[in-house]
Structure formats: structure tokens, C-alpha cells
Design a protein around this motif. Structure first.
Motif, PDB file in Angstrom:
ATOM      1  N   ALA A 260       0.817  -1.209   0.000  1.00 41.58           N
ATOM      2  CA  ALA A 260       0.000   0.000   0.000  1.00 41.58           C
ATOM      3  C   ALA A 260       0.853   1.262   0.000  1.00 41.58           C
ATOM      4  O   ALA A 260       0.439   2.310  -0.523  1.00 41.58           O
ATOM      5  CB  ALA A 260      -0.943   0.001   1.199  1.00 41.58           C
ATOM      6  N   GLY A 261       2.043   1.185   0.577  1.00 38.19           N
ATOM      7  CA  GLY A 261       2.903   2.355   0.634  1.00 38.19           C
ATOM      8  C   GLY A 261       3.356   2.835  -0.729  1.00 38.19           C
ATOM      9  O   GLY A 261       3.750   4.008  -0.883  1.00 38.19           O
ATOM     10  N   ARG A 262       3.293   1.977  -1.740  1.00 34.71           N
ATOM     11  CA  ARG A 262       3.748   2.364  -3.070  1.00 34.71           C
ATOM     12  C   ARG A 262       2.764   3.278  -3.787  1.00 34.71           C
ATOM     13  O   ARG A 262       3.064   3.780  -4.872  1.00 34.71           O
ATOM     14  CB  ARG A 262       4.001   1.117  -3.912  1.00 34.71           C
ATOM     15  CG  ARG A 262       5.119   0.218  -3.383  1.00 34.71           C
ATOM     16  CD  ARG A 262       5.479  -0.848  -4.381  1.00 34.71           C
ATOM     17  NE  ARG A 262       5.932  -0.261  -5.625  1.00 34.71           N
ATOM     18  CZ  ARG A 262       5.768  -0.837  -6.822  1.00 34.71           C
ATOM     19  NH1 ARG A 262       5.155  -1.994  -6.919  1.00 34.71           N
ATOM     20  NH2 ARG A 262       6.215  -0.236  -7.909  1.00 34.71           N
ATOM     21  N   VAL A 263       1.604   3.527  -3.179  1.00 33.52           N
ATOM     22  CA  VAL A 263       0.612   4.382  -3.813  1.00 33.52           C
ATOM     23  C   VAL A 263       1.142   5.803  -4.009  1.00 33.52           C
ATOM     24  O   VAL A 263       0.684   6.535  -4.897  1.00 33.52           O
ATOM     25  CB  VAL A 263      -0.694   4.396  -2.985  1.00 33.52           C
ATOM     26  CG1 VAL A 263      -0.511   5.181  -1.697  1.00 33.52           C
ATOM     27  CG2 VAL A 263      -1.847   4.952  -3.802  1.00 33.52           C
ATOM     28  N   VAL A 264       2.116   6.189  -3.194  1.00 34.24           N
ATOM     29  CA  VAL A 264       2.642   7.557  -3.302  1.00 34.24           C
ATOM     30  C   VAL A 264       3.601   7.707  -4.481  1.00 34.24           C
ATOM     31  O   VAL A 264       3.905   8.846  -4.881  1.00 34.24           O
ATOM     32  CB  VAL A 264       3.359   7.983  -2.003  1.00 34.24           C
ATOM     33  CG1 VAL A 264       2.416   7.911  -0.818  1.00 34.24           C
ATOM     34  CG2 VAL A 264       4.596   7.135  -1.750  1.00 34.24           C
ATOM     35  N   GLU A 265       4.094   6.613  -5.042  1.00 32.08           N
ATOM     36  CA  GLU A 265       5.099   6.705  -6.103  1.00 32.08           C
ATOM     37  C   GLU A 265       4.587   7.439  -7.344  1.00 32.08           C
ATOM     38  O   GLU A 265       5.253   8.371  -7.822  1.00 32.08           O
ATOM     39  CB  GLU A 265       5.614   5.313  -6.455  1.00 32.08           C
ATOM     40  CG  GLU A 265       6.380   4.649  -5.323  1.00 32.08           C
ATOM     41  CD  GLU A 265       6.791   3.223  -5.637  1.00 32.08           C
ATOM     42  OE1 GLU A 265       7.409   2.587  -4.767  1.00 32.08           O
ATOM     43  OE2 GLU A 265       6.480   2.750  -6.754  1.00 32.08           O
ATOM     44  N   ALA A 306      -6.520  -0.407 -11.143  1.00 37.62           N
ATOM     45  CA  ALA A 306      -5.256  -0.217 -11.863  1.00 37.62           C
ATOM     46  C   ALA A 306      -4.155   0.229 -10.906  1.00 37.62           C
ATOM     47  O   ALA A 306      -3.003  -0.225 -11.004  1.00 37.62           O
ATOM     48  CB  ALA A 306      -5.438   0.805 -12.980  1.00 37.62           C
ATOM     49  N   LEU A 307      -4.488   1.120  -9.982  1.00 40.54           N
ATOM     50  CA  LEU A 307      -3.506   1.568  -9.000  1.00 40.54           C
ATOM     51  C   LEU A 307      -3.111   0.425  -8.068  1.00 40.54           C
ATOM     52  O   LEU A 307      -1.936   0.275  -7.726  1.00 40.54           O
ATOM     53  CB  LEU A 307      -4.069   2.739  -8.194  1.00 40.54           C
ATOM     54  CG  LEU A 307      -3.144   3.354  -7.143  1.00 40.54           C
ATOM     55  CD1 LEU A 307      -1.856   3.859  -7.782  1.00 40.54           C
ATOM     56  CD2 LEU A 307      -3.854   4.482  -6.408  1.00 40.54           C
ATOM     57  N   ALA A 308      -4.098  -0.399  -7.687  1.00 40.17           N
ATOM     58  CA  ALA A 308      -3.793  -1.543  -6.824  1.00 40.17           C
ATOM     59  C   ALA A 308      -2.861  -2.522  -7.524  1.00 40.17           C
ATOM     60  O   ALA A 308      -1.911  -3.044  -6.918  1.00 40.17           O
ATOM     61  CB  ALA A 308      -5.094  -2.238  -6.418  1.00 40.17           C
ATOM     62  N   ALA A 309      -3.104  -2.778  -8.810  1.00 40.21           N
ATOM     63  CA  ALA A 309      -2.233  -3.686  -9.559  1.00 40.21           C
ATOM     64  C   ALA A 309      -0.812  -3.147  -9.627  1.00 40.21           C
ATOM     65  O   ALA A 309       0.160  -3.900  -9.486  1.00 40.21           O
ATOM     66  CB  ALA A 309      -2.792  -3.899 -10.966  1.00 40.21           C
ATOM     67  N   TYR A 310      -0.680  -1.848  -9.830  1.00 41.59           N
ATOM     68  CA  TYR A 310       0.657  -1.245  -9.862  1.00 41.59           C
ATOM     69  C   TYR A 310       1.368  -1.446  -8.525  1.00 41.59           C
ATOM     70  O   TYR A 310       2.558  -1.783  -8.488  1.00 41.59           O
ATOM     71  CB  TYR A 310       0.554   0.252 -10.170  1.00 41.59           C
ATOM     72  CG  TYR A 310       1.858   0.970  -9.910  1.00 41.59           C
ATOM     73  CD1 TYR A 310       2.889   0.910 -10.833  1.00 41.59           C
ATOM     74  CD2 TYR A 310       2.080   1.653  -8.708  1.00 41.59           C
ATOM     75  CE1 TYR A 310       4.104   1.521 -10.586  1.00 41.59           C
ATOM     76  CE2 TYR A 310       3.287   2.266  -8.453  1.00 41.59           C
ATOM     77  CZ  TYR A 310       4.296   2.198  -9.386  1.00 41.59           C
ATOM     78  OH  TYR A 310       5.515   2.782  -9.127  1.00 41.59           O
TER      79      TYR A 310
END
Length: 544
Positions: A260-265, A306-310
Motif C-alpha cells: 500500500a505504501g507504493r501508492v505515493v510513487e 489499476a492503481l492496486a495492480a501497480y
């Protein structure tokens, strides 16, 4: 007919903006794309789903839907044949497909938003401009990889759901059927595309009575499960795996909360000010334009998926957010619609205020994104032509110099190598080698070295960072005993080696003499290779 011209012009104009940005990357094609090119060639030539004729079947690709398009192009002699208008067709055909998919994305935008606004053409053109401004989207849509087809499938799925909610027909069976088919196209374009199977059931449950959703949701799942299940069965029968070999080699892990932390990328890539301004504008759209509320929620469902898959996928070492393409697509379409409709809903004074806010938010992002694009253009990730020249053609020259008729080469970049090498290519990363994929995925690099030196015994070995340190091949004592260095860098860890029992007489002297002349020449032509200039055709046996 006249009413269609604004839509056609908007789609064409937005696509032209994307193509204009893509022009700055020249003929660059990513080497991973060439792996699929090699499979397409061998399928059409009758060798089967293999990296090279005679090789063991391994699913070294993860994009069967994109592979089908490349196969069709080769059958029609539009791909892997020669030059078209002076441009190699292994460059022109996949880039043209990419631009067609981008046009399809914008067509999906117009198809959806025309239900809720008279300014659908403006939204579509604006969306094209936003996508053209994102280097990550343009780079990977024109990289030769499957990204544009993936974005196209997801965009049409979002447009279908948007339109169904806007028209009040979300519980229609044909909507469920179409959603399931679009989801399976996404899943067969990229493995993570399977997540979009849940998009329609979620939207149907939110906007229709539950009892009415049972049949269309069941049809949607069935439309997905039948073709996707058939492919899974074929994959297992052909390759002995339920997942692509590439996923094994990359050691893709199940989702965890740490993802979940990668959402900021992607937020940091675009810039916090512009993302916050976009969120505020979308919020205003929900508040000021009631007709958008329900359809926008339907659009946001696949966008969140799509964001979750990323976030779940392992970070790609190539950078530039290769796996974020569908997220950029849907985010740009939502932002374009929200901006246009909010501007229409506001008074003149507040329109000016919003315009100032949006421009001010974009000011820090614009130069950062431009720098990102220029940086990539000057040093793109693993160019196909560079690999074809340095590892395919050069090692052919090595083999010719010592009179080697048959042999093998172990190295970590296999796309352009497979298209040009007459040697058997062994993938030290494991993308196209099942045994190495298993060893890499478990971190058994001692086992990998044992396999290489005791079983494969490649004629030539090439390694470079980061694979040198990761595999430990150059620090293994067997390399010094069984191989001789042909050319090394200053560290002594990166370079080319030849197996001693493949040499006779003055072969090593001749080989090093050849390398002293040829390697610098190949390296000197790096700039041309980076921009995709390495000949009209790529065929096994070519030399520098």
C-alpha cells in the motif's frame, strides 16, 4: 456525419500529441519487447512457442494477446520483414500499433463522456494532451511492449461501465458480457489484468438491485473464465506452469499490506501540487455536476484497481513506471472530464480562480516531467538495437573467429540477442529459461552456478551489473579454471568469457585481437543503437 467530425478531430489531435512526444525517443524499442518479437517469429515460422528454433518451450512472454497481434503483423508481412518508408518494420509496426491503441483509448473517452456533456470533443482532446504530457505513458506505449493494448482494454472497460451507469442499464446482460470479454483481453495482455474481472460485479452491486445483478455478473464471470481458463489449461499443457515463466523469474510475491505504501510513487512522479489540484477538481465535479456523480464512481472503480495492480507488482528496474500505464490512462480521462465540466459549472470569476490554481499546480510538475522525458531520451532503458549489436552480432563474430559451428552464450539480455544470434541463447535472468527461473526465484544462486558450470557449460558467458553481483558467476572458481577472458572492464567483473575447450591453437589470441578491434567499434556506435538504428532486418548469423 457532420456531428462526428469533432470527435474524429479530437481523437486524431490527441493521438498526434502523443505521437509527437514519442518522436523524441526515436526508433527506441525496449529489449524485453524483442523477446515477444522472437516468439512471434518462431510461431509463424513453425518452430512453436520458443525463444529460438529447437529450444525448449518456455513461456518467456507474459503478453499473449500482444503476441497475437505481432504474429498477425508477420503473417501480413508488416513485421519482421524489412523496412517500410525507410523505417525498420520491427520498429514501425509495434509503434504504429501503439499509436492505434492510443487512438482507441481516446475513442473510448469520447464514447463515454458524450453521454454526459456536449463538450465531449474538448474532453477527449484535453485527455490526449494530458497523456502526451506524461513521459511514462508515452514511453511505454511506444516501447514495443504490450502497454498500449493493456491501456486500451482497461479504457474501454471503464468507458463501458461509465456509459452503462449514465444510461441506467448497468444490469443489462450484454454489459456484463462485454465487461467480461474486456477483462479477459486485459488479463491476456498482462497477468495482472485479471484484477479487472471484479470491476463489473462491483459497479453492478453499487448501482443495481442485487437480485438483478446475479445474471449479468454470472455472464461476466463466465465470459472471462472460459477463454482465460482455456489459456491456463493450454499454458500448463505446453509449458508445465500455471503462471508465466516471467512471473517465476521475477519472484512476484502475493499482495501484502506493505504494498500500500507504493501508492505515493505515481503521486510523487506527477507532483503533489498537481495531484492535489486534480483531486480538488474531481471533488468539485461531484459537488457541482450531479449528472457526473454516478458515472464517475463507475469510472473510478477500474482506476483504483489499476492503481492496486501497480502497487502489488514488483518494482521494475527499468524505471519510468512501466506498470502504471492503465492508471495514467484512467486518471487522465477522469481529470479531463472533471476540469471541463467544472469550468462549465462555475461562474466566470471562479473559472479564472480555478484556472490559476491548476496552472500554478502544474508549474512545478511541467519541468520535472520534461526533464524525465529528456533524461530517458538520452539514455533509454535496454535498447533492442544495443543488445542486438553487442550480444547477438558480436558473439556471432566471436564464434566465426574461432570457427565454431555450434555453441551457446549465457547472458542476461536475450531479446535482441535471440533475434540475431546463431548460438543457443541461455537466459541468465531466467525469463526464458524455466530451470534458471526456479533457481532465481528461490534465491539459490549457488544452484544456478552449479547448473551453469556443470550442466549448461555455455561456450560464451557475458555478465554485467547488477547480474554480476547477484549471480556470483564471476567470483566462482570454475570460471577461472574453465574459461578465458576475452574482454573485461576495469573492475574485472564485467565482460565476455570463452570456454577453454572450445579453443584450439591460436584461437584465443585471434579472439582477443578481434575483440580489441570490434568491441570498441560496437561500443562507439552505442548512440545509434540507443536510438534504434541497427539495420532494416535482424536475423541470426549477422555480425558487427
Amino acid at each position: 456525419m457532420a456531428a462526428r467530425w469533432p470527435a474524429v478531430a479530437a481523437v486524431a489531435g490527441g493521438t498526434a500529441l502523443i505521437g509527437l512526444h514519442g518522436w523524441s525517443y526515436g526508433n527506441w524499442i525496449n529489449d524485453d519487447a524483442a523477446i515477444t518479437f522472437a516468439y512471434a517469429r518462431d510461431l509463424v515460422d513453425g518452430a512453436g512457442p520458443v525463444l529460438q528454433p529447437g529450444a525448449e518451450p518456455v513461456e518467456g512472454f507474459s503478453n499473449p494477446a500482444w503476441l497475437v497481434l505481432l504474429v498477425l503483423g508477420k503473417v501480413l508481412r508488416l513485421f519482421d520483414t524489412g523496412a517500410i518508408f525507410g523505417v525498420p518494420d520491427y520498429v514501425l509496426f509495434p509503434k504504429a500499433l501503439g499509436l492505434l491503441c492510443c487512438a482507441g483509448v481516446l475513442a473510448a473517452c469520447h464514447f463515454a463522456v458524450s453521454r454526459v456533456t456536449r463538450w465531449a470533443w474538448l474532453v477527449t482532446l484535453f485527455a490526449g494532451g494530458l497523456l502526451a504530457a506524461i513521459p511514462s505513458f508515452v514511453i511505454w506505449s511506444l516501447s514495443g511492449l504490450e502497454n498500449p493494448l493493456y491501456a486500451l482494454a482497461v479504457a474501454w472497460l471503464a468507458a463501458l461501465l461509465f456509459g452503462a451507469v449514465a444510461d441506467g442499464r448497468v444490469a443489462a446482460v450484454r454489459v456484463g458480457l462485454a465487461a467480461g470479454l474486456l477483462a479477459v483481453v486485459a488479463a491476456l495482455t498482462r497477468p495482472d489484468g485479471a484484477i479487472f474481472l471484479v470491476a463489473y460485479p462491483v459497479v453492478a452491486l453499487v448501482f443495481a438491485r442485487r437480485w438483478r445483478t446475479l445474471l449479468p455478473a454470472g455472464v461476466s464471470v463466465l465470459a472471462f473464465a472460459v477463454p482465460y481458463g482455456a489459456y491456463l489449461l493450454w499454458r500448463h499443457a505446453e509449458f508445465g506452469r500455471w503462471v508465466p515463466n516471467t512471473a517465476v523469474a521475477k519472484n512476484q510475491q502475493p499482495p501484502s499490506w506493505s504494498n500500500a505504501g507504493r501508492v505515493v510513487e505515481p503521486v510523487e512522479y506527477l507532483g503533489w501540487p498537481v495531484v492535489l489540484a486534480g483531486l480538488v477538481t474531481v471533488g468539485l465535479a461531484f459537488w457541482l455536476v450531479p449528472a457526473l456523480r454516478r458515472p464517475l464512481v463507475a469510472w473510478l472503480v477500474p482506476m483504483v484497481l489499476a492503481l492496486a495492480a501497480y502497487c502489488v507488482l514488483n518494482p521494475e528496474p527499468g524505471g519510468e513506471f512501466r506498470f502504471a500505464t492503465p492508471f495514467w490512462t484512467l486518471a487522465a480521462l477522469v481529470a479531463a472530464l472533471a476540469v471541463v465540466e467544472v469550468m462549465r459549472a462555475l461562474s466566470v470569476r471562479w473559472r479564472a480562480v480555478l484556472a490559476v490554481v491548476l496552472v500554478a499546480a502544474a508549474v512545478p510538475s511541467a519541468p520535472a516531467l520534461a526533464d524525465s522525458g529528456r533524461g530517458f531520451a538520452s539514455g533509454p532503458v535496454v535498447p533492442l538495437c544495443q543488445i542486438a549489436d553487442r550480444y547477438g552480432r558480436l558473439f556471432n563474430g566471436y564464434a566465426d573467429t574461432i570457427g565454431l559451428r555450434q555453441g551457446s552464450v549465457l547472458l542476461p539480455d536475450v531479446g535482441g540477442t535471440a533475434l540475431t544470434s546463431r548460438l543457443r541463447v541461455v537466459d541468465s535472468v531466467g525469463l526464458a529459461d524455466a530451470r534458471i527461473a526456479d533457481l532465481v526465484s528461490t534465491g539459490d544462486f549457488q544452484g544456478l552456478r552449479d547448473y551453469v558450470f556443470d550442466e549448461v557449460k555455455p561456450t560464451f558467458i557475458h555478465t554485467h551489473v547488477p547480474w554480476t553481483d547477484l549471480t556470483g558467476l564471476t567470483s566462482d572458481g570454475r570460471l577461472a579454471v574453465e574459461y578465458a577472458a576475452v574482454v573485461l572492464d576495469r573492475t574485472g567483473k564485467n565482460g565476455d568469457w570463452v570456454r577453454l575447450d572450445a579453443l584450439d591453437g591460436d584461437d584465443l589470441v585471434n579472439l582477443r585481437a578481434y575483440a580489441r578491434v570490434t568491441v570498441p567499434r560496437v561500443e562507439a556506435s552505442r548512440a545509434a543503437a540507443v536510438t534504434g538504428r541497427c539495420g532494416d532486418v535482424l536475423r541470426p548469423g549477422q555480425v558487427p
